[in-house]
Write a protein that holds these residues in place. Structure first.
Motif, PDB file in Angstrom:
ATOM      1  N   PRO A 262       0.834  -1.203   0.000  1.00  0.00           N
ATOM      2  CA  PRO A 262       0.000   0.000   0.000  1.00  0.00           C
ATOM      3  C   PRO A 262       0.873   1.260   0.000  1.00  0.00           C
ATOM      4  O   PRO A 262       1.997   1.251   0.504  1.00  0.00           O
ATOM      5  N   SER A 263       0.354   2.346  -0.560  1.00  0.00           N
ATOM      6  CA  SER A 263       1.130   3.593  -0.636  1.00  0.00           C
ATOM      7  C   SER A 263       1.488   4.120   0.741  1.00  0.00           C
ATOM      8  O   SER A 263       2.539   4.749   0.910  1.00  0.00           O
ATOM      9  N   SER A 264       0.663   3.851   1.755  1.00  0.00           N
ATOM     10  CA  SER A 264       0.992   4.301   3.113  1.00  0.00           C
ATOM     11  C   SER A 264       2.283   3.646   3.604  1.00  0.00           C
ATOM     12  O   SER A 264       3.088   4.273   4.300  1.00  0.00           O
ATOM     13  N   THR A 265       2.500   2.410   3.201  1.00  0.00           N
ATOM     14  CA  THR A 265       3.704   1.691   3.615  1.00  0.00           C
ATOM     15  C   THR A 265       4.937   2.203   2.864  1.00  0.00           C
ATOM     16  O   THR A 265       5.989   2.414   3.466  1.00  0.00           O
ATOM     17  N   THR A 266       4.803   2.427   1.569  1.00  0.00           N
ATOM     18  CA  THR A 266       5.952   2.943   0.814  1.00  0.00           C
ATOM     19  C   THR A 266       6.309   4.352   1.273  1.00  0.00           C
ATOM     20  O   THR A 266       7.486   4.695   1.356  1.00  0.00           O
ATOM     21  N   SER A 267       5.315   5.153   1.609  1.00  0.00           N
ATOM     22  CA  SER A 267       5.578   6.501   2.129  1.00  0.00           C
ATOM     23  C   SER A 267       6.296   6.439   3.471  1.00  0.00           C
ATOM     24  O   SER A 267       7.239   7.194   3.717  1.00  0.00           O
ATOM     25  N   ALA A 268       5.858   5.530   4.339  1.00  0.00           N
ATOM     26  CA  ALA A 268       6.508   5.367   5.646  1.00  0.00           C
ATOM     27  C   ALA A 268       7.953   4.920   5.477  1.00  0.00           C
ATOM     28  O   ALA A 268       8.857   5.393   6.180  1.00  0.00           O
ATOM     29  N   PHE A 269       8.191   4.033   4.505  1.00  0.00           N
ATOM     30  CA  PHE A 269       9.565   3.586   4.246  1.00  0.00           C
ATOM     31  C   PHE A 269      10.429   4.756   3.777  1.00  0.00           C
ATOM     32  O   PHE A 269      11.541   4.950   4.268  1.00  0.00           O
ATOM     33  N   LYS A 270       9.927   5.546   2.830  1.00  0.00           N
ATOM     34  CA  LYS A 270      10.694   6.680   2.303  1.00  0.00           C
ATOM     35  C   LYS A 270      10.989   7.719   3.378  1.00  0.00           C
ATOM     36  O   LYS A 270      12.035   8.363   3.369  1.00  0.00           O
ATOM     37  N   THR A 271      10.058   7.881   4.308  1.00  0.00           N
ATOM     38  CA  THR A 271      10.278   8.819   5.416  1.00  0.00           C
ATOM     39  C   THR A 271      11.353   8.284   6.360  1.00  0.00           C
ATOM     40  O   THR A 271      12.239   9.023   6.786  1.00  0.00           O
ATOM     41  N   LYS A 272      11.305   6.996   6.665  1.00  0.00           N
ATOM     42  CA  LYS A 272      12.249   6.379   7.603  1.00  0.00           C
ATOM     43  C   LYS A 272      13.637   6.244   6.988  1.00  0.00           C
ATOM     44  O   LYS A 272      14.638   6.464   7.658  1.00  0.00           O
ATOM     45  N   TYR A 273      13.703   5.861   5.727  1.00  0.00           N
ATOM     46  CA  TYR A 273      14.980   5.621   5.038  1.00  0.00           C
ATOM     47  C   TYR A 273      14.982   6.341   3.689  1.00  0.00           C
ATOM     48  O   TYR A 273      14.816   5.707   2.645  1.00  0.00           O
ATOM     49  N   PRO A 274      15.177   7.670   3.690  1.00  0.00           N
ATOM     50  CA  PRO A 274      15.096   8.433   2.435  1.00  0.00           C
ATOM     51  C   PRO A 274      16.092   7.979   1.360  1.00  0.00           C
ATOM     52  O   PRO A 274      15.799   8.078   0.177  1.00  0.00           O
ATOM     53  N   SER A 275      17.245   7.457   1.763  1.00  0.00           N
ATOM     54  CA  SER A 275      18.219   7.009   0.761  1.00  0.00           C
ATOM     55  C   SER A 275      18.191   5.490   0.588  1.00  0.00           C
ATOM     56  O   SER A 275      19.047   4.924  -0.097  1.00  0.00           O
ATOM     57  N   GLY A 276      17.206   4.820   1.194  1.00  0.00           N
ATOM     58  CA  GLY A 276      17.099   3.369   1.077  1.00  0.00           C
ATOM     59  C   GLY A 276      16.684   2.938  -0.316  1.00  0.00           C
ATOM     60  O   GLY A 276      15.861   3.579  -0.965  1.00  0.00           O
ATOM     61  N   VAL A 277      17.288   1.855  -0.774  1.00  0.00           N
ATOM     62  CA  VAL A 277      16.974   1.299  -2.092  1.00  0.00           C
ATOM     63  C   VAL A 277      16.271  -0.036  -1.871  1.00  0.00           C
ATOM     64  O   VAL A 277      16.863  -0.988  -1.357  1.00  0.00           O
ATOM     65  N   VAL A 278      15.009  -0.092  -2.248  1.00  0.00           N
ATOM     66  CA  VAL A 278      14.195  -1.288  -2.042  1.00  0.00           C
ATOM     67  C   VAL A 278      14.647  -2.411  -2.959  1.00  0.00           C
ATOM     68  O   VAL A 278      14.803  -2.228  -4.161  1.00  0.00           O
ATOM     69  N   GLN A 279      14.841  -3.586  -2.377  1.00  0.00           N
ATOM     70  CA  GLN A 279      15.154  -4.781  -3.156  1.00  0.00           C
ATOM     71  C   GLN A 279      13.885  -5.597  -3.419  1.00  0.00           C
ATOM     72  O   GLN A 279      13.682  -6.111  -4.500  1.00  0.00           O
ATOM     73  N   GLU A 280      13.037  -5.685  -2.361  1.00  0.00           N
ATOM     74  CA  GLU A 280      11.829  -6.498  -2.494  1.00  0.00           C
ATOM     75  C   GLU A 280      10.852  -6.170  -1.362  1.00  0.00           C
ATOM     76  O   GLU A 280      11.263  -5.897  -0.235  1.00  0.00           O
TER      77      GLU A 280
ATOM     78  N   PHE B 209       6.531  -3.244   8.677  1.00  0.00           N
ATOM     79  CA  PHE B 209       5.471  -2.246   8.800  1.00  0.00           C
ATOM     80  C   PHE B 209       4.125  -2.940   9.003  1.00  0.00           C
ATOM     81  O   PHE B 209       3.942  -4.081   8.570  1.00  0.00           O
ATOM     82  N   THR B 210       3.182  -2.217   9.610  1.00  0.00           N
ATOM     83  CA  THR B 210       1.807  -2.709   9.651  1.00  0.00           C
ATOM     84  C   THR B 210       1.195  -2.501   8.275  1.00  0.00           C
ATOM     85  O   THR B 210       1.752  -1.785   7.433  1.00  0.00           O
ATOM     86  N   VAL B 211       0.045  -3.086   8.060  1.00  0.00           N
ATOM     87  CA  VAL B 211      -0.662  -2.923   6.787  1.00  0.00           C
ATOM     88  C   VAL B 211      -1.036  -1.451   6.568  1.00  0.00           C
ATOM     89  O   VAL B 211      -1.103  -0.986   5.434  1.00  0.00           O
ATOM     90  N   LYS B 212      -1.219  -0.703   7.644  1.00  0.00           N
ATOM     91  CA  LYS B 212      -1.563   0.717   7.539  1.00  0.00           C
ATOM     92  C   LYS B 212      -0.336   1.610   7.384  1.00  0.00           C
ATOM     93  O   LYS B 212      -0.466   2.824   7.292  1.00  0.00           O
ATOM     94  N   GLY B 213       0.864   1.027   7.392  1.00  0.00           N
ATOM     95  CA  GLY B 213       2.067   1.798   7.143  1.00  0.00           C
ATOM     96  C   GLY B 213       2.845   2.217   8.371  1.00  0.00           C
ATOM     97  O   GLY B 213       3.830   2.933   8.250  1.00  0.00           O
ATOM     98  N   ALA B 214       2.454   1.783   9.546  1.00  0.00           N
ATOM     99  CA  ALA B 214       3.212   2.133  10.757  1.00  0.00           C
ATOM    100  C   ALA B 214       4.466   1.268  10.837  1.00  0.00           C
ATOM    101  O   ALA B 214       4.400   0.042  10.692  1.00  0.00           O
ATOM    102  N   TRP B 215       5.609   1.920  11.080  1.00  0.00           N
ATOM    103  CA  TRP B 215       6.876   1.203  11.207  1.00  0.00           C
ATOM    104  C   TRP B 215       6.895   0.425  12.510  1.00  0.00           C
ATOM    105  O   TRP B 215       6.563   0.951  13.569  1.00  0.00           O
ATOM    106  N   LEU B 216       7.286  -0.845  12.433  1.00  0.00           N
ATOM    107  CA  LEU B 216       7.363  -1.700  13.617  1.00  0.00           C
ATOM    108  C   LEU B 216       8.801  -1.874  14.091  1.00  0.00           C
ATOM    109  O   LEU B 216       9.115  -1.661  15.248  1.00  0.00           O
ATOM    110  N   ARG B 217       9.670  -2.278  13.162  1.00  0.00           N
ATOM    111  CA  ARG B 217      11.075  -2.508  13.510  1.00  0.00           C
ATOM    112  C   ARG B 217      11.899  -2.645  12.236  1.00  0.00           C
ATOM    113  O   ARG B 217      11.360  -2.833  11.155  1.00  0.00           O
ATOM    114  N   SER B 218      13.211  -2.571  12.418  1.00  0.00           N
ATOM    115  CA  SER B 218      14.143  -2.817  11.321  1.00  0.00           C
ATOM    116  C   SER B 218      15.253  -3.717  11.827  1.00  0.00           C
ATOM    117  O   SER B 218      15.605  -3.682  13.012  1.00  0.00           O
TER     118      SER B 218
END
Length: 120
Positions: free
Chosen positions: A25-43, A66-75
């Motif tokens: 979901p876009s909420s999850t991709t947005s949360a990822f970009k906020t948490k890791y702006p220079s992160g490169v997604v592999q999968e 992340f949760t289904v709603k886009g909340a970051w849980l852990r890395s």
């Protein structure tokens, strides 16, 4: 023979459909970009109750949950022994002087950062 061919074709088609890339979901991709702006997604992977992103961030390879709603849980990040904080390294060496460090994983969540160290 037709039934066997049809069954094999169905199995192959099912395998192809399940092998498709997962789009989170876009909420999850947005949360990822906020948490890791220079992160490169592999999968991206849907793990039923959480969504997992495998990615690279600089020299680190990790996974973010992340949760289904886009909340970051852990890395979780795989580290080399050299990248481990000195205090953790010294503690492991003092506790297990004859052991060899096999694997180091840094686990972060909103409350804490932990280091899992596997020794042999």
């Amino acid at each position: 023979m037709k039934k066997v061919t049809l069954t094999i074709a169905s199995i192959l088609l099912t395998g192809i459909l399940f092998a498709q890339d997962y789009t989170p979901p876009s909420s999850t991709t947005s949360a990822f970009k906020t948490k890791y702006p220079s992160g490169v997604v592999q999968e991206w992977y849907d793990n039923d109750d959480e969504i997992v992103c495998y990615f690279e961030n600089g020299d680190n390879y990790g996974s973010a949950y992340f949760t289904v709603k886009g909340a970051w849980l852990r890395s979780e990040f795989t580290l080399s022994e050299e990248d481990m904080p000195n205090e953790i390294s010294m503690s492991v060496k003092n506790s297990y002087p004859d052991a060899e460090i096999i694997e180091v994983t840094k686990v972060e969540n909103a409350k804490m950062t932990q280091f899992r160290v596997i020794v042999y």
